[in-house]
Structures are given as C-alpha cells and as structure tokens.
Scaffold this motif. Structure first.
Motif, short mmCIF file in Angstrom:
data_model
loop_
_atom_site.label_atom_id
_atom_site.label_comp_id
_atom_site.label_asym_id
_atom_site.label_seq_id
_atom_site.Cartn_x
_atom_site.Cartn_y
_atom_site.Cartn_z
N TYR A 1 -2.80 10.03 -17.83
CA TYR A 1 -2.13 9.24 -16.80
C TYR A 1 -0.84 9.89 -16.33
CZ TYR A 1 -5.33 5.42 -17.88
OH TYR A 1 -6.44 4.66 -18.05
N SER A 2 -0.16 10.60 -17.22
CA SER A 2 1.13 11.18 -16.86
C SER A 2 0.99 12.25 -15.78
CB SER A 2 1.80 11.78 -18.10
OG SER A 2 0.97 12.78 -18.69
N SER A 3 -0.04 13.09 -15.88
CA SER A 3 -0.21 14.16 -14.90
C SER A 3 -0.89 13.67 -13.62
CB SER A 3 -1.02 15.31 -15.51
OG SER A 3 -2.33 14.87 -15.86
N ARG A 4 -1.62 12.54 -13.70
CA ARG A 4 -2.34 12.04 -12.53
C ARG A 4 -1.62 10.86 -11.87
NH1 ARG A 4 -6.20 15.16 -10.55
NH2 ARG A 4 -7.47 13.36 -9.92
N ALA A 5 -0.43 10.52 -12.38
CA ALA A 5 0.26 9.33 -11.87
C ALA A 5 0.63 9.49 -10.40
CB ALA A 5 1.51 9.07 -12.71
N ASN A 6 1.17 10.65 -10.02
CA ASN A 6 1.58 10.86 -8.63
C ASN A 6 0.39 10.78 -7.68
OD1 ASN A 6 4.25 11.20 -9.38
ND2 ASN A 6 4.05 13.42 -9.61
N TYR A 7 -0.73 11.38 -8.09
CA TYR A 7 -1.92 11.35 -7.24
C TYR A 7 -2.44 9.92 -7.09
CZ TYR A 7 -6.74 12.18 -5.74
OH TYR A 7 -7.92 12.15 -5.06
N LEU A 8 -2.46 9.17 -8.22
CA LEU A 8 -2.95 7.80 -8.17
C LEU A 8 -2.06 6.92 -7.28
CD1 LEU A 8 -4.09 6.87 -11.79
CD2 LEU A 8 -5.43 6.70 -9.70
N ILE A 9 -0.74 7.03 -7.45
CA ILE A 9 0.18 6.21 -6.67
C ILE A 9 0.07 6.54 -5.19
CG2 ILE A 9 2.62 5.73 -6.24
CD1 ILE A 9 3.10 6.14 -9.24
N THR A 10 0.00 7.83 -4.86
CA THR A 10 -0.13 8.23 -3.45
C THR A 10 -1.42 7.72 -2.84
OG1 THR A 10 1.13 10.25 -3.93
CG2 THR A 10 -0.12 10.21 -1.88
N THR A 11 -2.53 7.84 -3.56
CA THR A 11 -3.82 7.38 -3.05
C THR A 11 -3.82 5.87 -2.83
OG1 THR A 11 -4.91 9.19 -4.25
CG2 THR A 11 -6.29 7.38 -3.48
N ILE A 12 -3.27 5.13 -3.80
CA ILE A 12 -3.25 3.67 -3.68
C ILE A 12 -2.37 3.22 -2.51
CG2 ILE A 12 -2.52 1.54 -4.82
CD1 ILE A 12 -3.33 2.82 -7.47
N LEU A 13 -1.21 3.86 -2.35
CA LEU A 13 -0.30 3.48 -1.28
C LEU A 13 -0.90 3.75 0.10
CD1 LEU A 13 3.19 4.64 -2.64
CD2 LEU A 13 2.31 2.31 -2.44
N ILE A 14 -1.54 4.91 0.26
CA ILE A 14 -2.15 5.24 1.56
C ILE A 14 -3.33 4.31 1.83
CG2 ILE A 14 -3.33 7.03 2.87
CD1 ILE A 14 -1.69 9.10 1.45
N PHE A 15 -4.11 3.99 0.80
CA PHE A 15 -5.24 3.08 0.98
C PHE A 15 -4.77 1.69 1.40
CE2 PHE A 15 -8.12 -0.09 -0.95
CZ PHE A 15 -9.26 0.18 -0.21
N VAL A 16 -3.76 1.17 0.71
CA VAL A 16 -3.25 -0.17 1.04
C VAL A 16 -2.62 -0.16 2.43
CG1 VAL A 16 -1.55 -1.91 0.40
CG2 VAL A 16 -2.90 -0.80 -1.37
#
Length: 431
Positions: A123-138
C-alpha cells in the motif's frame, strides 16, 4: 500473517519452513531442528539411537570417548515397551497416527487459509497511484452529473456546430470509464494478494449480493431501467446539425420530414448551422418539460412520474397529427380519444383499486409560440424559457394541474412537435 512457532516472529516476504520432524512452522533463523529445540527430533533420535551414536563418533570423538556405551545401549526399544503387549502397542501406534494425521490436516488448513498467491499488496508504494485514480474517477462522475444536468444551458453557447454540453459530457464519461477500469483492475490486484480466507469470503459475498439482486430484480433493476429510459441521449451529441434530419423519407407524418419537404440535405445543413431558430432541440425540450413536471409533483409531496417510451410515442404522434391535419383537440378527426389511440398502439392502462378500477390515459395539450414574447410567460427564445412557459401554462389551468398532481398516476410521456409558423404543439399523457 504466519508466525514462527519458536520465537513468534512474523514471517513476511519469504516462504515459511515446516519442520518434517515436529510439523511446526519456523522462521529462517530457526530452520534447523537444533535451532528450535525440536521435540520430534529427540524422539527420532531415540528411535534411531544406534545410527546417531555412530554419527556422533565422527562429529565429536572426544565426547564419544567420555561417554559410556553401556548407558546408551542400556535402553533398547523392547525394554521401553516391556510392560505392554503387542496388541496395546499396535493400538497406541494407531491412535498416535490418527492424532498426528488430523493435526497435520489442521495445520495444513490453517496454512492454506493464511496463504497468499503472491506477496502482500504494498500500500505504501501504490498509495499515490490509488489516490490519484480515485480522485480522477470521482471528479469525472461528479463532472458528468453536473454537465448532464446543465447540458441545455451549455448547448445554448453558440460554437458553430459544436455542442459544448455534449463535448463536456463525453469527455467526463471517457475519463470516468478509463479510470473506473483502472480502479477495477487495482481492486482485483488487491484481492489476489489477500489471504485465501478473506479472498474467498469476498467472492462469496459478491455472489450472495448478485443472487439477492436477481431475486429482488423488481426493486433493484427497475430503477436502473427507469434511469436509462429517462436519460436523454441526444444531449450526448457533440455536434448539432440543426433541423437536418437523418430519418427516412418513408415516414410522411414526421414533423421534420414535413417541415423540410422539398429541400435538399445540404440546404437543411446550412439552415441548421446559421438559422438561430434551430437552437432549441425538441428531445431536450421534452426532457426539460418532464423534469419540471416532476419538480412540481415533488414540491407537492408526490412521487415523480417515470418516463414510458410507449406513452411517449402516443403523445408524439398526437402532437404531429395536430400540426399535419390542422386541429387542436384531445380527439382527432377520426374520433379517437387518448385511450382509443393507446389501444391502437397496443397499450393498455388499467389500475385496480379494489372497490373500483380505472382504464385509459389522461392527457394535457398545449400550443406555445416559439422565439417570441408570450403574455404571461415572457420570451420563449431559449429552451428553459420555452419549457417553463409550457409547464406554467398547464399549472395555471385547473384541469391540467389536476392531471399533473394526481397521485395515482405513475407513468408519463411528453411529445412535442414544431409547426411551420413557429409554434410548439405539446402533448402529455398519463397512466
């Protein structure tokens, strides 16, 4: 996460080691039986004492010299079980075998439940990717809803043949699908790296939810279909050709075909681009009137009316028929009332209330001038002002208002057609 049976350390990033003598799991610091004081090894030594004694001669000669061989050989296997009979010995071996078998299966089950197919999700290395993807999707979903609800106003901005509302809707929809797909793949990636018990629990939960949705499809799927039917897909068009029609000329009753009869397709295209009167799209107007009707109902504590495509066809045909045959009435020149026209289309609207029942369609009609100033409405040069004028006209008329605010009506269809003298003929049927 697996723990070492000897020191309790979490085993992470490497495969756990299971001792073949005692059957317990240990970390890499206690792999050897001597490192974790293996009880099974001691029993194994006792059963193979001769072989271990010979092996100890080569490993430590001095230690062997100080030992007394007599003491080692003093306790042979037959002396240990001297007081037991052969039958008891076999029974004890069988019981221990059964016990060890179930213990092994239990440990295998625990190991399988905690097992992962891959390393755990970082989760630590993929956190930025996950947050960016969720924000753009929302943001894409929110933007889609905003652009769709304001598409009629955005389309009033004149950008030649470009419909700003349609372009923004398609753009936000593209990003919503793109990043939604990425989010789904990332979710599957996270699921694959969970322990088996959690992974299969989630799969069972999804299957259960799907089964519940299937068994309750009337309450789960019908709202989805209603939303689909209410969606005005004409708002998704990124360009507008005005009154240019792609419909077949085989439909002589169509208002578009009748209005443009005798003109070429290129002439229609030029007229649609440069004629300012072609900016009010009929499909968008119908949906805007429908939205305002439901707003009036909700403001009066009633449920909104769902859009019915068959009722819409009946209403649309009547509006076009009033223009073509030059009449304004609920009954057409053939003597058909709204219920007769519904029967001709194969549509039946019957409601049973126990002590009585009703059969047939209710109807509102109106004629509203377009691109002019109407007494009591004001200017009707825009889609919103024209829709407001139509609905306000019905709401100020007692009979039309009663139809709109009848609580037993659940479905509706609104059909609008334009005449050659710039008048909008509107028909709304209720069921």
């Amino acid at each position: 996460m697996t723990e070492c049976s000897y020191c309790g350390k979490k085993i992470d990033g490497v495969l756990p080691h299971k001792c073949k003598f005692c059957g317990q799991i240990h970390c890499h610091n206690h792999l050897l039986p001597e490192s974790h004081d293996c009880i099974g090894l001691e029993e194994y030594k006792k059963r193979n004492i001769e072989r271990w004694r010979d092996a100890s001669i080569f490993s430590s000669v001095k230690q062997y010299e100080n030992e007394k061989p007599e003491e080692i050989i003093e306790r042979p296997r037959k002396d240990i079980y001297k007081s037991h009979s052969k039958r008891n010995n076999k029974k004890q071996d069988f019981n221990s075998k059964v016990k060890n078998y179930f213990l092994t299966k239990y440990e295998d089950l625990i190991y399988w439940l905690k097992k992962r197919e891959h390393y755990k999700y970082d989760y630590s290395s993929r956190a930025n990717y996950l947050i960016t993807t969720i924000l753009i999707f929302v943001a894409s979903i929110v933007g889609f809803n905003i652009f769709y609800s304001n598409a009629t106003k955005l389309n009033e901005i004149n950008l030649w043949i470009i419909k700003l509302g349609g372009v923004l809707i398609l753009t936000s929809l593209f990003f919503a699908i793109k990043f939604g797909w990425r989010l789904g793949k990332e979710g599957i990636n996270i699921l694959k790296r969970q322990r088996n018990w959690l992974k299969y629990l989630i799969i069972i939960l999804i299957i259960f939810l799907l089964w519940q949705a299937y068994t309750n499809k009337d309450t789960v799927l019908n709202p989805v279909f209603d939303t689909y039917n209410k969606t005005n897909f004409s708002l998704f068009a990124p360009v507008s050709f005005g009154n240019f029609s792609f419909e077949s000329d085989s439909n002589p009753d169509s208002t578009y075909s009748n209005k443009n009869k005798g003109s070429s397709g290129f002439g229609d295209f030029v007229q649609g681009v440069f004629d300012p009167k072609s900016q009010i799209d009929i499909s968008e107007l119908e949906q805007e009137v429908h939205r305002r009707i439901n707003l009036e109902r909700t403001n009066n504590g009633l449920k909104p009316l769902s859009w019915d495509s068959k009722i819409y066809q009946i209403a649309k045909e009547h509006s076009e028929d009033m223009i073509i045959r030059n009449f304004y009435s609920h009954d057409n020149p053939d003597g058909e009332d709204p219920t007769d026209r519904a029967d001709r289309h194969g549509y039946s609207c019957m409601k049973d209330y126990g002590s009585y029942y009703t059969y047939g369609l209710a109807e509102n009609i109106a004629i509203t001038p377009i691109y002019s100033d109407v007494i009591g409405c004001g200017s009707t040069t825009s889609l919103d002002s024209l829709a407001e004028c139509i609905v306000d006209g019905w709401m100020t008329s007692p009979g039309h208002r009663e139809n709109i605010l009848t609580s037993t009506y659940t479905k509706t269809g609104i059909g609008i057609a334009y005449s050659d003298n710039d008048e909008a003929y509107s028909t709304q049927n209720f069921c």
